[in-house]
Design a protein around this motif. Structure first.
Motif, short mmCIF file in Angstrom:
data_model
loop_
_atom_site.label_atom_id
_atom_site.label_comp_id
_atom_site.label_asym_id
_atom_site.label_seq_id
_atom_site.Cartn_x
_atom_site.Cartn_y
_atom_site.Cartn_z
N GLU A 110 0.57 -1.54 0.11
CA GLU A 110 0.16 0.13 0.38
C GLU A 110 0.87 1.29 -0.31
OE1 GLU A 110 -2.12 -3.57 1.31
OE2 GLU A 110 -0.32 -2.82 2.42
N ILE A 111 1.99 1.21 0.95
CA ILE A 111 3.27 2.18 0.45
C ILE A 111 3.69 2.41 -0.30
CG2 ILE A 111 4.82 3.20 1.78
CD1 ILE A 111 2.42 3.62 3.20
N ILE A 112 3.96 1.21 -0.96
CA ILE A 112 4.52 1.66 -2.14
C ILE A 112 4.02 2.27 -3.56
CG2 ILE A 112 5.68 0.23 -4.28
CD1 ILE A 112 6.50 -2.03 -2.12
N ALA A 113 2.94 1.71 -3.91
CA ALA A 113 0.62 1.78 -4.77
C ALA A 113 1.07 4.02 -4.00
CB ALA A 113 -0.15 1.61 -4.84
N ARG A 114 1.36 3.89 -2.71
CA ARG A 114 0.72 5.42 -2.46
C ARG A 114 2.07 6.71 -2.97
NH1 ARG A 114 1.35 9.90 -2.51
NH2 ARG A 114 0.43 11.38 -1.14
N TYR A 115 3.06 6.31 -3.23
CA TYR A 115 4.41 7.02 -3.15
C TYR A 115 5.63 7.28 -4.08
CZ TYR A 115 2.83 8.56 2.01
OH TYR A 115 2.16 9.43 2.68
N VAL A 116 5.58 5.98 -4.17
CA VAL A 116 6.03 5.55 -5.61
C VAL A 116 6.47 6.01 -6.82
CG1 VAL A 116 7.56 3.71 -7.11
CG2 VAL A 116 7.59 3.53 -4.40
N PRO A 117 5.48 5.95 -7.44
CA PRO A 117 4.69 6.68 -8.88
C PRO A 117 5.16 8.18 -8.59
CG PRO A 117 3.14 4.69 -8.06
CD PRO A 117 3.81 4.75 -6.77
N LYS A 118 4.19 8.58 -7.22
CA LYS A 118 4.21 10.24 -7.86
C LYS A 118 5.17 10.74 -7.69
CE LYS A 118 -0.58 10.98 -6.10
NZ LYS A 118 -0.69 12.14 -5.57
N ALA A 119 6.35 10.38 -6.67
CA ALA A 119 7.82 10.67 -6.96
C ALA A 119 8.62 10.07 -7.68
CB ALA A 119 8.54 9.90 -6.11
N LEU A 120 8.66 9.05 -8.57
CA LEU A 120 9.06 8.45 -10.02
C LEU A 120 8.97 9.74 -11.12
CD1 LEU A 120 11.31 7.02 -11.22
CD2 LEU A 120 8.43 5.14 -11.66
N ARG A 121 7.82 9.94 -11.17
CA ARG A 121 7.13 11.04 -11.93
C ARG A 121 7.37 12.91 -11.17
NH1 ARG A 121 3.59 14.19 -14.86
NH2 ARG A 121 3.24 13.91 -17.02
N GLY A 122 8.09 13.29 -10.42
CA GLY A 122 8.85 14.26 -10.20
C GLY A 122 7.58 14.81 -9.29
N GLU A 123 5.92 14.56 -8.70
CA GLU A 123 4.85 15.19 -8.11
C GLU A 123 5.24 15.34 -6.99
OE1 GLU A 123 1.44 13.30 -9.46
OE2 GLU A 123 2.15 12.51 -11.31
N GLU A 124 6.22 14.06 -6.56
CA GLU A 124 6.39 14.89 -4.92
C GLU A 124 8.04 14.22 -4.79
OE1 GLU A 124 2.11 12.75 -3.00
OE2 GLU A 124 3.95 11.86 -3.20
N VAL A 125 8.43 16.11 -3.79
CA VAL A 125 10.70 15.32 -3.13
C VAL A 125 10.36 14.91 -2.12
CG1 VAL A 125 11.95 17.29 -3.09
CG2 VAL A 125 10.37 17.89 -4.85
N TRP A 126 11.53 14.32 -2.25
CA TRP A 126 11.61 13.67 -0.95
C TRP A 126 12.69 14.02 -0.33
CZ3 TRP A 126 9.18 9.32 1.14
CH2 TRP A 126 8.11 8.94 0.42
N CYS A 127 13.55 14.07 1.02
CA CYS A 127 14.40 14.03 1.77
C CYS A 127 14.63 13.08 2.30
CB CYS A 127 14.41 15.69 2.81
SG CYS A 127 13.44 15.43 3.64
N GLN A 128 15.94 13.61 3.08
CA GLN A 128 16.54 11.96 4.13
C GLN A 128 17.33 12.30 5.61
OE1 GLN A 128 19.55 10.10 2.25
NE2 GLN A 128 21.20 10.58 4.74
N LEU A 129 16.22 12.42 6.36
CA LEU A 129 16.65 13.34 7.62
C LEU A 129 16.86 11.98 8.66
CD1 LEU A 129 12.16 13.89 7.36
CD2 LEU A 129 14.20 15.69 8.18
N PHE A 130 18.25 12.18 8.42
CA PHE A 130 19.28 11.57 9.12
C PHE A 130 20.20 12.11 10.57
CE2 PHE A 130 20.27 6.90 6.45
CZ PHE A 130 18.38 7.20 6.73
N SER A 131 21.25 12.87 9.74
CA SER A 131 21.71 13.65 11.09
C SER A 131 21.07 14.27 11.82
CB SER A 131 22.95 14.10 9.79
OG SER A 131 23.57 13.63 9.49
N GLU A 132 22.13 14.59 13.36
CA GLU A 132 21.78 15.48 13.93
C GLU A 132 22.94 15.82 15.42
OE1 GLU A 132 19.32 13.02 17.19
OE2 GLU A 132 17.85 12.01 15.63
N PRO A 133 22.56 16.63 15.63
CA PRO A 133 23.51 18.23 16.24
C PRO A 133 24.44 17.38 17.10
CG PRO A 133 21.25 18.87 16.15
CD PRO A 133 21.18 17.63 16.17
#
Length: 405
Positions: A110-133
């Motif tokens: 369900e998560i793959i179907a919701r997010y992957v197609p839109k990200a692949l077409r560039g409709e939604e932009v993603w970031c990576q929240l890893f590093s901390e102070p």
């Protein structure tokens, strides 16, 4: 090692080159002036949609998630041809290069179907929240907390150096869900809506004048358990998927980055007390050092390409390229700016010196992004050279008993 394309690869390269020349005509030369952020985002989205519609997005991704199911060599050939142009691609380097592969590897159908197609077409932009102070290279020392509340998790904490967080729709975030487990075993990964209540993004002004990086604060942010990636406590395993893609993505030389040829041209145009800089032995030696480093990285990457062409997966040798590229860029740029003296500060827009100035300011961050020089040297020592690993006395200690640095 054969540097030439196979007949099939040559045919694919010709096809890609023809498509790019027809569809990226306005990007065959550098822009007359840098794009503003809004224009950069708009152009990036338009180009990603165009690639998607032509079947050039997600080339190596499985067909069942919307990719093309092709080999890594197909992606490399496309990247090589695309890099000859000045199309804007950086907006998606994090999301499509690191985040979405993690989503379709560890997410539910369900998560793959919701997010992957839109990200692949560039409709939604993603970031990576890893590093901390207090947790940069030592990612397992993060302190952003996620506490379960029924079918949701409540997140509190802070992330930093998050590229394009201020323009992102979603992100993947690694949190600590068990403070009594050893630091690598108490982590859990989630998808977070960057527009959710309690998410505050603060751009960081860089000395280059841009604001690509951000610090992000989370105050009682609620995330559905359905947006968890992997099992509770398996966040380190999930994060390794992201980090593997990240180090491959940042391991090579940035597109259109200056190299030994740039340094050569600058040295030809600088007059010193003893004559043209290019005639000085120390200058020629530094140009030669840069050439050797550039060629060494090129051949190391060719080794990885050779492995890919045979169906193998490049190993930790990719860490070598990143260590050399980042340090060489910084050393070369600093030398050129010192050689130019005052001209290295008041540079002409569009000149080689301006490129070197930007390279100098960016390369410091490159030596941190995707693993610091020190972390990568440890990887090279342990996994390439087979040397004994570092002592890790905190490996099995509950995180709650560790003292923050």
């Amino acid at each position: 090692m054969d540097f030439n394309d196979t007949p099939a690869e040559a045919e694919y390269r010709a096809k890609v080159r023809a498509w790019i020349e027809a569809n990226a005509a306005e990007y065959l030369e550098p822009p007359a002036a840098p794009y503003g952020l809004d224009e950069f985002v708009a152009r990036s989205k338009a180009w990603q949609a165009k690639k998607h519609d032509a079947g050039y997005a997600g080339l190596t991704w499985p067909k069942e998630v919307g990719g093309q199911g092709l080999s890594p060599m197909h992606q490399i050939i496309f990247n090589q041809e695309e890099s000859r142009t000045y199309v804007p691609t950086g907006l998606y380097s994090i999301g499509l290069g690191m985040c979405i592969p993690t989503v379709f590897t560890h997410g539910t159908p369900e998560i793959i179907a919701r997010y992957v197609p839109k990200a692949l077409r560039g409709e939604e932009v993603w970031c990576q929240l890893f590093s901390e102070p207090v947790a940069g290279s030592d990612l397992a020392s993060i302190r952003t907390r996620a506490v379960r509340d029924g079918d949701e998790w409540v997140v509190n904490g802070q992330k930093v150096w998050t590229s394009f967080a201020h323009r992102s729709d979603f992100g993947i975030i690694v949190t600590r869900t068990d403070f009594d487990a050893p630091k690598h075993k108490g982590l859990t990964m989630f998808i977070v809506d960057m527009k959710a209540p309690g998410v505050e993004v603060r751009p960081i002004r860089q000395m280059s004048g841009s604001s690509d990086f951000n610090e992000v604060f989370f105050t009682d942010v609620r995330i559905p358990d359905s947006h968890r990636l992997g099992a509770v406590g398996d966040g380190w395993k999930v994060a390794l998927t992201t980090l593997m893609h990240e180090r491959l993505a940042v391991g090579g030389k940035p597109r259109h980055a200056p190299g030994y040829r740039t340094l050569l041209e600058v040295a030809k145009g600088i007059e010193t007390d003893t004559g043209p800089a290019i005639e000085r032995a120390d200058v020629r030696q530094r140009i030669a050092d840069t050439y050797i480093a550039d060629e060494g990285v090129k051949l190391t990457q060719m080794r990885a390409l050779s492995a890919l062409s045979k169906g193998a997966i490049p190993g930790p040798e990719q860490s070598i390229a990143k260590v050399v590229v980042a340090k060489t860029m910084q050393d070369m740029s600093a030398f050129a700016l010192d050689l130019a003296e005052g001209a290295g500060l008041a540079v002409t827009p569009g000149s080689d010196l301006e490129r070197l100035q930007q390279s100098y300011m960016w390369s410091a961050g490159l030596r941190i992004a995707g693993g610091t020089d020190e972390i990568l040297r440890n990887i090279i020592a342990e996994r390439v050279l087979g040397l004994p690993g570092d002592l890790r006395p905190d490996k099995d200690t509950p995180f709650s008993q560790l003292k923050p640095l």
